[in-house]
Enzyme design. Structure first.
Site, PDB file in Angstrom:
ATOM      1  N   LYS A   1     -16.053 -70.094   0.065  1.00 12.22           N
ATOM      2  CA  LYS A   1     -16.807 -71.819  -0.020  1.00 12.22           C
ATOM      3  C   LYS A   1     -17.694 -71.430  -1.380  1.00 12.22           C
ATOM      4  CE  LYS A   1     -18.891 -74.265   2.952  1.00 12.22           C
ATOM      5  NZ  LYS A   1     -17.429 -76.023   3.843  1.00 12.22           N
TER       6      LYS A   1
ATOM      7  N   GLY B   1     -21.049 -92.119  11.822  1.00 10.80           N
ATOM      8  CA  GLY B   1     -20.751 -92.243  10.905  1.00 10.80           C
ATOM      9  C   GLY B   1     -19.033 -91.975  10.603  1.00 10.80           C
TER      10      GLY B   1
ATOM     11  N   VAL C   1     -16.818 -89.670  11.522  1.00 10.62           N
ATOM     12  CA  VAL C   1     -16.166 -89.388  12.341  1.00 10.62           C
ATOM     13  C   VAL C   1     -16.773 -89.890  13.910  1.00 10.62           C
ATOM     14  CG1 VAL C   1     -16.182 -86.959  14.025  1.00 10.62           C
ATOM     15  CG2 VAL C   1     -15.534 -87.316  11.442  1.00 10.62           C
TER      16      VAL C   1
HETATM   17  P1  NAI Z   1     -21.439 -89.259   7.313  1.00  9.17           P
HETATM   18  O1  NAI Z   1     -22.635 -88.865   6.714  1.00  9.17           O
HETATM   19  O2  NAI Z   1     -20.040 -90.671   7.705  1.00  9.17           O
HETATM   20  O3  NAI Z   1     -22.259 -89.706   9.080  1.00  9.17           O
HETATM   21  C1  NAI Z   1     -23.184 -89.654   9.802  1.00  9.17           C
HETATM   22  C2  NAI Z   1     -23.716 -90.656  10.309  1.00  9.17           C
HETATM   23  O4  NAI Z   1     -25.143 -89.929  11.122  1.00  9.17           O
HETATM   24  C3  NAI Z   1     -24.159 -91.588   9.101  1.00  9.17           C
HETATM   25  O5  NAI Z   1     -23.731 -92.590  10.173  1.00  9.17           O
HETATM   26  C4  NAI Z   1     -25.608 -91.485   9.122  1.00  9.17           C
HETATM   27  O6  NAI Z   1     -26.391 -92.541   9.592  1.00  9.17           O
HETATM   28  C5  NAI Z   1     -26.297 -90.850  10.731  1.00  9.17           C
HETATM   29  N1  NAI Z   1     -27.486 -90.408  10.975  1.00  9.17           N
HETATM   30  C6  NAI Z   1     -27.906 -89.067   9.812  1.00  9.17           C
HETATM   31  N2  NAI Z   1     -29.252 -88.753  11.098  1.00  9.17           N
HETATM   32  C7  NAI Z   1     -29.079 -89.174  12.335  1.00  9.17           C
HETATM   33  C8  NAI Z   1     -29.673 -88.736  13.477  1.00  9.17           C
HETATM   34  N3  NAI Z   1     -31.153 -88.016  13.232  1.00  9.17           N
HETATM   35  N4  NAI Z   1     -29.751 -89.471  14.638  1.00  9.17           N
HETATM   36  C9  NAI Z   1     -28.386 -90.181  14.702  1.00  9.17           C
HETATM   37  N5  NAI Z   1     -27.701 -90.494  13.570  1.00  9.17           N
HETATM   38  C10 NAI Z   1     -27.840 -89.932  12.181  1.00  9.17           C
HETATM   39  O7  NAI Z   1     -20.233 -88.210   7.525  1.00  9.17           O
HETATM   40  P2  NAI Z   1     -19.320 -87.769   8.923  1.00  9.17           P
HETATM   41  O8  NAI Z   1     -18.610 -87.092   7.648  1.00  9.17           O
HETATM   42  O9  NAI Z   1     -18.693 -88.928   9.989  1.00  9.17           O
HETATM   43  O10 NAI Z   1     -19.097 -85.979   9.769  1.00  9.17           O
HETATM   44  C11 NAI Z   1     -20.322 -85.885  10.604  1.00  9.17           C
HETATM   45  C12 NAI Z   1     -20.085 -84.615  10.891  1.00  9.17           C
HETATM   46  O11 NAI Z   1     -19.463 -83.461  11.295  1.00  9.17           O
HETATM   47  C13 NAI Z   1     -21.321 -83.836   9.985  1.00  9.17           C
HETATM   48  O12 NAI Z   1     -22.270 -82.629  10.235  1.00  9.17           O
HETATM   49  C14 NAI Z   1     -20.326 -83.462   9.828  1.00  9.17           C
HETATM   50  O13 NAI Z   1     -20.735 -82.146   7.856  1.00  9.17           O
HETATM   51  C15 NAI Z   1     -19.172 -83.149  10.200  1.00  9.17           C
HETATM   52  N6  NAI Z   1     -17.808 -82.857   9.853  1.00  9.17           N
HETATM   53  C16 NAI Z   1     -17.382 -83.899   9.260  1.00  9.17           C
HETATM   54  C17 NAI Z   1     -15.577 -83.635   9.242  1.00  9.17           C
HETATM   55  C18 NAI Z   1     -14.759 -84.298   8.450  1.00  9.17           C
HETATM   56  O14 NAI Z   1     -13.597 -85.001   8.243  1.00  9.17           O
HETATM   57  N7  NAI Z   1     -16.189 -86.034   8.142  1.00  9.17           N
HETATM   58  C19 NAI Z   1     -15.057 -82.563   8.939  1.00  9.17           C
HETATM   59  C20 NAI Z   1     -15.644 -81.848   9.727  1.00  9.17           C
HETATM   60  C21 NAI Z   1     -16.991 -81.321  10.557  1.00  9.17           C
END
Ligand code: NAI
Length: 371
Positions: free
Chosen positions: A81, A186, A188
Site C-alpha cells: 500500500k 454507489g 458496488v
Molecule cells: P462509491 O463511492 O461509489 O459509493 C459509496 C456510496 O455510499 C455513495 O453512493 C455514497 O453517497 C454512499 N454513502 C456515503 N455515506 C453514506 C452513509 N452514511 N449512508 C449511506 N450511504 C452513504 O464506492 P464503491 O466503489 O461503491 O465502494 C463501496 C465500498 O466498498 C467502499 O468502502 C469501498 O472501499 C469498498 N470497496 C470497493 C471496491 C470497488 O471495486 N469499487 C473494491 C473493494 C472494496
C-alpha cells in the site's frame, strides 16, 4: 519504525521526498508487507495526515490487509500500500496532480515491479493514467477498467454463501423470501441492489445522494434515512459505503442475521467480531467478500503485462465465484473451532502466506495448485 514493522511482519518500507514546483514538500511511503505469493499490489491513498507516523501506520496496516486479502482470494500477488502525504497547508483543489502523480509514478518505477499501485481514497482513474506514463506497474489506469462489477459479483457470491451456511439451505430459491438492507448505492451497492431485486428479494437502502435514491425507488427499492439504515430489521445487512460502521453503539441496535457487504474495514475494532459471534450474527469478513476488485485488477494487470487475451474474463469470473468456497471454509472452521470468524480468516491467510514461500522455494510452480 523497525519494531512496528516486526510486529506487523512488514517486509519493507520505502520513503520518498521531493520539492514541488509550488515549493511545497511532497512525501510518499510505500509499504510492502509480504511478497511470498507475488509482487505486492495495493492502492495509493493521497491525503492530509496530521503526523507522518499516522501515514506510516496507515500504509503498513493497509499493506498487511492486502496480503491477507490476496492470499484468501488466491491471486498471485503480495500485499502493499502507498500513501502520499499532502502538504498540510495545501488544499486538495490546489494540488498540481500532473506533477504529483508523475513524480509518484517515478517512485513506483524505482521499485522495479515489486509494488503495483492502484486507486484508493483520494486518487482517481485520471491520476492512475498520469502514473501509467511513468511506469507499467499500475493496476487501475483507464486501460484496466472498472473493478466495481467484479466486486459486486463477489458480494453476491458471498451473500449466497452466508445464506446457505446460516439457513442450511440453497440460497438461490431463498432470495425472494429474504429482506436485504444496503448501506450505500454507489458503484458496488447499486449493482448489488439491482441483482437482488432481479432475484425477487425485498430490498431496503439508504444513500445521502437523492438522485441515487430516486433511481432505486423506481426499481421498487424502499428508501430509509441514512441515520436509520443499520438498525433495520432484515436477514442480511449489506454495508457498501464507509469503514468502521459496526461500532460499540451500533452493535446493540443491529436487527439482522448476517452482515455481508463490500465496505472496507467494516468493524470499528477487533472486539466487534467476537461481539457479533455472541449475538449469533454471521459476519462475512470484508476482505474476503470484497476481493472481486482485487481479483479483477490482478487479472487485467497480468493480461496487459503478458499480452494474453485468452479466456481472461472467464478466469477472473471463476476466481470471484471461489469467494463462496473460501467463506464457507471460514464459517465452518469458526463453528468447529469455537473461534470468531475474523480470527479464523486471519489464521487461514497466514497459513497460505507461509505455504506460498515454502512452495515457491520448492517448485517455483503455481502455489495454488497445492494450497
Ligand atoms: P462509491 O463511492 O461509489 O459509493 C459509496 C456510496 O455510499 C455513495 O453512493 C455514497 O453517497 C454512499 N454513502 C456515503 N455515506 C453514506 C452513509 N452514511 N449512508 C449511506 N450511504 C452513504 O464506492 P464503491 O466503489 O461503491 O465502494 C463501496 C465500498 O466498498 C467502499 O468502502 C469501498 O472501499 C469498498 N470497496 C470497493 C471496491 C470497488 O471495486 N469499487 C473494491 C473493494 C472494496
Amino acid at each position: 519504525m523497525f519494531k512496528r514493522m516486526q510486529s506487523m511482519q512488514v517486509q519493507a518500507v520505502h520513503s520518498f521526498q521531493t520539492i514541488g514546483p509550488d515549493n511545497h514538500d511532497y512525501r510518499a511511503i510505500i509499504a510492502i508487507h509480504n511478497t511470498n505469493l507475488g509482487p505486492a499490489l495495493g492502492g495509493c491513498r493521497c491525503l492530509h495526515y496530521a503526523h507522518e507516523q499516522l501515514a506510516l501506520d496507515d500504509a503498513m496496516r493497509l499493506a498487511q490487509g492486502m496480503s491477507y486479502k490476496a492470499a484468501l482470494a488466491k491471486v498471485p500477488q503480495g500485499g502493499g500500500k502507498s500513501v502520499i502525504l499532502l502538504p498540510n497547508k495545501l488544499a486538495l483543489a490546489e494540488v498540481d496532480r500532473e506533477f504529483l502523480f508523475s513524480w509518484f509514478g517515478q517512485c513506483v518505477e524505482k521499485l522495479n515491479g515489486q509494488y503495483i499501485t492502484a486507486m484508493d481514497v483520494g486518487t482517481q482513474v485520471s491520476d492512475m493514467d498520469i502514473i501509467a506514463k511513468q511506469t507499467v506497474h499500475v493496476a487501475s489506469a483507464s486501460n484496466i477498467g472498472d473493478p466495481a462489477p467484479a466486486t459486486a459479483q463477489g458480494v453476491m457470491t458471498g451473500i449466497k454463501a452466508a445464506l446457505d451456511f446460516y439457513f442450511s439451505t440453497s440460497s438461490l430459491a431463498e432470495f425472494s423470501a429474504k429482506r436485504f438492507v444496503i448501506q450505500g448505492l454507489g458503484h458496488v451497492g447499486w449493482r448489488v441492489a439491482q441483482q437482488l431485486k432481479q432475484l425477487g428479494a425485498d430490498v431496503i437502502a439508504a444513500d445521502p445522494d437523492k438522485e441515487k435514491c430516486r433511481q432505486a425507488q423506481a426499481l421498487g427499492i424502499e428508501i430509509v434515512d441514512v441515520e436509520d439504515v443499520l438498525c433495520q430489521t432484515c436477514d442480511v445487512l449489506v454495508p457498501c459505503a464507509l469503514g468502521g460502521v459496526i461500532d460499540d453503539d451500533v452493535i446493540n441496535q443491529l436487527d439482522c442475521k448476517i452482515i455481508a457487504g463490500s465496505a472496507n474495514n467494516q468493524l470499528a475494532h477487533e472486539g466487534i467480531a467476537q461481539a457479533l459471534a455472541s449475538r449469533n450474527i454471521l459476519y462475512a469478513p470484508d476482505y474476503i467478500i470484497n476481493a472481486g476488485g482485487l481479483i479483477f485488477a490482478s487479472n487485467q494487470y497480468h493480461r496487459l503485462q503478458t499480452g494474453d487475451q485468452n479466456s481472461v474474463e472467464t478466469s477472473y469470473k471463476d476466481k470471484v465465484e471461489s469467494i463462496y468456497q473460501t467463506l464457507m471454509e471460514v464459517f465452518k472452521l469458526a463453528k468447529a473451532q469455537g473461534k470468531n470468524i475474523n480470527q479464523v480468516a486471519n489464521e487461514l491467510a497466514l497459513r497460505r502466506l507461509a505455504l506460498g514461500i515454502e512452495l515457491s522455494m520448492a517448485t517455483k510452480g503455481n502455489v495454488y495448485d497445492a494450497a
